[in-house]
Design a protein around this motif. Structure first.
Motif, PDB file in Angstrom:
ATOM      1  N   UNK A 120      43.914 -58.740 -20.922  1.00 61.99           N
ATOM      2  CA  UNK A 120      43.551 -59.633 -22.007  1.00 61.99           C
ATOM      3  C   UNK A 120      44.199 -60.991 -21.808  1.00 61.99           C
ATOM      4  N   UNK A 121      45.307 -60.993 -21.139  1.00 63.78           N
ATOM      5  CA  UNK A 121      46.105 -62.193 -20.910  1.00 63.78           C
ATOM      6  C   UNK A 121      47.447 -61.718 -20.403  1.00 63.78           C
ATOM      7  N   UNK A 122      48.505 -62.158 -21.046  1.00 65.11           N
ATOM      8  CA  UNK A 122      49.879 -61.763 -20.704  1.00 65.11           C
ATOM      9  C   UNK A 122      50.332 -62.337 -19.366  1.00 65.11           C
ATOM     10  N   UNK A 123      51.622 -62.409 -19.211  1.00 64.76           N
ATOM     11  CA  UNK A 123      52.194 -62.910 -17.963  1.00 64.76           C
ATOM     12  C   UNK A 123      52.247 -61.751 -16.986  1.00 64.76           C
ATOM     13  N   UNK A 124      51.185 -61.597 -16.205  1.00 63.55           N
ATOM     14  CA  UNK A 124      51.071 -60.462 -15.289  1.00 63.55           C
ATOM     15  C   UNK A 124      50.159 -60.845 -14.122  1.00 63.55           C
ATOM     16  N   UNK A 125      50.287 -60.080 -13.039  1.00 56.26           N
ATOM     17  CA  UNK A 125      49.540 -60.402 -11.820  1.00 56.26           C
ATOM     18  C   UNK A 125      48.032 -60.326 -12.032  1.00 56.26           C
ATOM     19  N   UNK A 345      55.252 -69.302 -25.728  1.00 57.33           N
ATOM     20  CA  UNK A 345      55.529 -69.993 -24.466  1.00 57.33           C
ATOM     21  C   UNK A 345      56.451 -69.236 -23.529  1.00 57.33           C
ATOM     22  N   UNK A 346      56.977 -68.074 -23.937  1.00 54.06           N
ATOM     23  CA  UNK A 346      57.828 -67.267 -23.071  1.00 54.06           C
ATOM     24  C   UNK A 346      57.501 -65.790 -23.283  1.00 54.06           C
ATOM     25  N   UNK A 347      58.174 -64.964 -22.503  1.00 50.22           N
ATOM     26  CA  UNK A 347      58.033 -63.522 -22.702  1.00 50.22           C
ATOM     27  C   UNK A 347      56.742 -62.992 -22.115  1.00 50.22           C
ATOM     28  N   UNK A 348      56.428 -61.764 -22.458  1.00 49.28           N
ATOM     29  CA  UNK A 348      55.253 -61.130 -21.865  1.00 49.28           C
ATOM     30  C   UNK A 348      53.961 -61.757 -22.353  1.00 49.28           C
ATOM     31  N   UNK A 349      53.966 -62.297 -23.573  1.00 49.15           N
ATOM     32  CA  UNK A 349      52.755 -62.950 -24.083  1.00 49.15           C
ATOM     33  C   UNK A 349      53.049 -64.411 -24.415  1.00 49.15           C
ATOM     34  N   UNK A 350      53.166 -65.240 -23.367  1.00 48.75           N
ATOM     35  CA  UNK A 350      53.554 -66.625 -23.616  1.00 48.75           C
ATOM     36  C   UNK A 350      52.462 -67.434 -24.310  1.00 48.75           C
TER      37      UNK A 350
END
Ligand SMILES: *Cc1c(COP(=O)(O)O)cnc(C)c1O
Length: 506
Positions: A120-125, A345-350
């Motif tokens: 869905x999004x998230x800071x992930x590959x 702007x930070x964390x797993x869901x920036x």
């Protein structure tokens, strides 16, 4: 609770992981070996065979209340599921428009399933990869890489997503908030050729325009939209108080692989202030072949484009793509405003869950991995070569059909689709539909090949859609030889029946 207490409780808690990982590993390795063997030997089996009663009975079973051994469940799969596929992985499957799948695709499906990322999004590959894949796909088609986009289940979903953006952008109504109905509101209209795939009516129905909201425009002798009729219909609809919003251009029609003049449609949409959407389900990928590129000229000017990767991208189901030139309009069509508020702007869901704001789905899987692995493993140039080979094979089949006095080509072959029929020696026009229907069934049931059928100018046609990277020229020879042989047998059978009828009447 002390550490000791929680250790003691551990045995009461359950999960769905294997009890014995080594046992799971050996079953998984066996499954990989079986799947590789299945793919490696695909040519040795018929493309399709009917599902036998025994296998059907294995599948139609009561709800399992208790556990079974994974190995025995796998055994049922191996015996009653695996041997009875649609058959589109076979080198002589050319029915409808189906993809073949790739070996790297098999692997990537397993890898993606292991990670089981929610994209869905998230800071992930997976998120970064999907964004990158979308830019690559745009570049492949000569579409602006600044476009927004989304991987979806297929081209029906991709087209629906695009026309929803068109509706939002062009309706001049707040359809998201108020809907379409209301006194004095115009009927919204979408236009496309009579050869447009059936998704268009389904889409207009779902978007509240009604099936009649999709206006069918006649085609010329090449199967391309008649621009004069399009213009005339647009003007007549406006005069009647309707509001045209979108024109659908076809890059490769499903029946014959015809292309609309996309450049002319792009001009017309500028003149008439309409959204220009291109359905390039398989045909858009002609952009990868230098000799075919002229067919998709104008596609880069579209407001949105939809195409599949599980057809001429040769990938495993399901994966299609929608690209939208104006990223803001795309997001505004699906975003829920409240979601913008949570952007730390930070964390797993920036940031906001970008991908969920671009389409219908909230939970989304890792479709991008198989596209990424396909493009990295083979490279775009090789994909273009295989697509070119499919077109060359279609021309080869068409030329064989034209050389055979008992066969007839029923439509031009601009791309990878060949429509033809058996005409035989002594057959009358009114017998040909039935004869060809029977030939089709015997070709399919005899395990020779899987073409499908269509009607061209009212005549029943055998239809070969070649999006198959495993096909060889000799496979098309086998089809032609099979059709000729079965056609001749049928003529003999019909002759015998005629004689019997004559005999019976004396
Ligand atoms: C297959 C096809 C579609 C629908 O795509 P799906 O991936 O089956 O949903 C739309 N348009 C054309 C021209 C097609 O060939």
């Amino acid at each position: 609770m002390s550490r000791l207490d929680s250790d003691a409780l551990e045995s009461d808690e359950i999960d769905l992981d294997p009890q014995d990982w080594d046992e799971f590993a050996s079953l998984a390795h066996r499954a990989v070996d079986d799947m590789v063997e299945f793919l490696r030997t695909v040519r040795e089996r018929p493309p399709w065979k009917p599902l036998p009663e025994r296998a059907r009975a294995d599948l139609i079973q009561p709800l399992p209340r208790s556990s079974s051994d994974l190995a025995s469940v796998y055994e049922t799969f191996r015996e009653s599921v695996l041997p009875y596929p649609t058959g589109n992985i076979h080198p002589r499957f050319w029915g409808w428009v189906m993809g073949t799948g790739t070996a790297d695709g098999v692997l990537s499906e397993m890898l993606a399933a292991t990670m089981n990322s929610h994209v869905g999004g998230w800071d992930q590959s997976a998120y970064v990869m999907e964004r990158q894949v979308l830019r690559w796909l745009a570049e492949m088609l000569g579409y602006p890489t600044s476009a927004s986009g989304l991987l979806v289940s297929g081209c029906t979903a991709a087209n629906l997503t695009a026309v929803a953006v068109a509706r939002r952008a062009m309706a001049e109504l707040d359809v998201r908030e108020e809907g379409l109905a209301g006194p004095g509101r115009p009927r919204l209209r979408v236009y496309g050729s009579a050869e447009t795939h059936s998704w268009a009516k389904k889409c207009c129905d779902l978007l509240g325009l009604g099936r009649q909201g999709f206006r069918l425009i006649a085609v010329d002798s090449r199967g391309a939209i008649d621009l004069d009729q399009l213009r005339a219909t647009l003007h007549a609809d406006r005069a009647a108080g309707d509001r045209p919003i979108c024109v659908v251009g076809n890059a490769g029609t499903v029946n014959t692989g015809a292309f609309d003049d996309l450049e002319a449609l792009a001009d017309l949409c500028v003149e008439e202030n309409l959204w220009f959407h291109v359905d390039g389900a398989f045909g858009a990928l002609a952009a990868l072949v230098p000799e075919l590129e002229h067919l998709v000229r104008g596609l880069g000017r579209a407001d949105s484009v939809a195409f599949d990767l599980h057809k001429w991208g040769y990938l495993q189901y399901e994966v299609g793509c929608v690209l939208v030139r104006n990223a803001d309009l795309h997001r505004e069509t699906f975003a829920m405003p409240a979601d913008y508020l949570r952007t730390p702007g930070r964390g797993i869901q920036p940031e906001a869950l970008e991908m969920t704001e671009l389409g219908v789905q909230l939970s989304r899987g890792f479709r991008a991995l198989k596209v990424w692995m396909l493009l990295k493993t083979h490279g775009v140039d090789k994909l273009g070569q295989v697509i070119a080979q499919n077109v060359e094979q279609a021309r080869y089949l068409a030329s064989r059909v034209e050389r055979e006095p008992h066969l007839e080509l029923l439509a031009p072959v601009p791309l990878n689709l060949v429509c033809f029929r058996y005409v035989g020696k002594d057959l009358a026009e009114d017998q040909l539909d039935d004869v060809n229907q029977e030939i089709l069934l015997r070709v399919q049931e005899g395990g020779i090949a899987i073409p499908s059928s269509t009607r061209i100018d009212g005549r029943f046609a055998l239809r070969v859609a070649n999006t198959n990277h495993r096909s060889r020229r000799k496979d098309f020879d086998l089809l032609v030889d099979g059709v000729l042989k079965i056609g001749a047998e049928l003529e003999v059978e019909m002759g015998v029946e005629r004689e019997e009828a004559v005999l019976a009447s004396v």
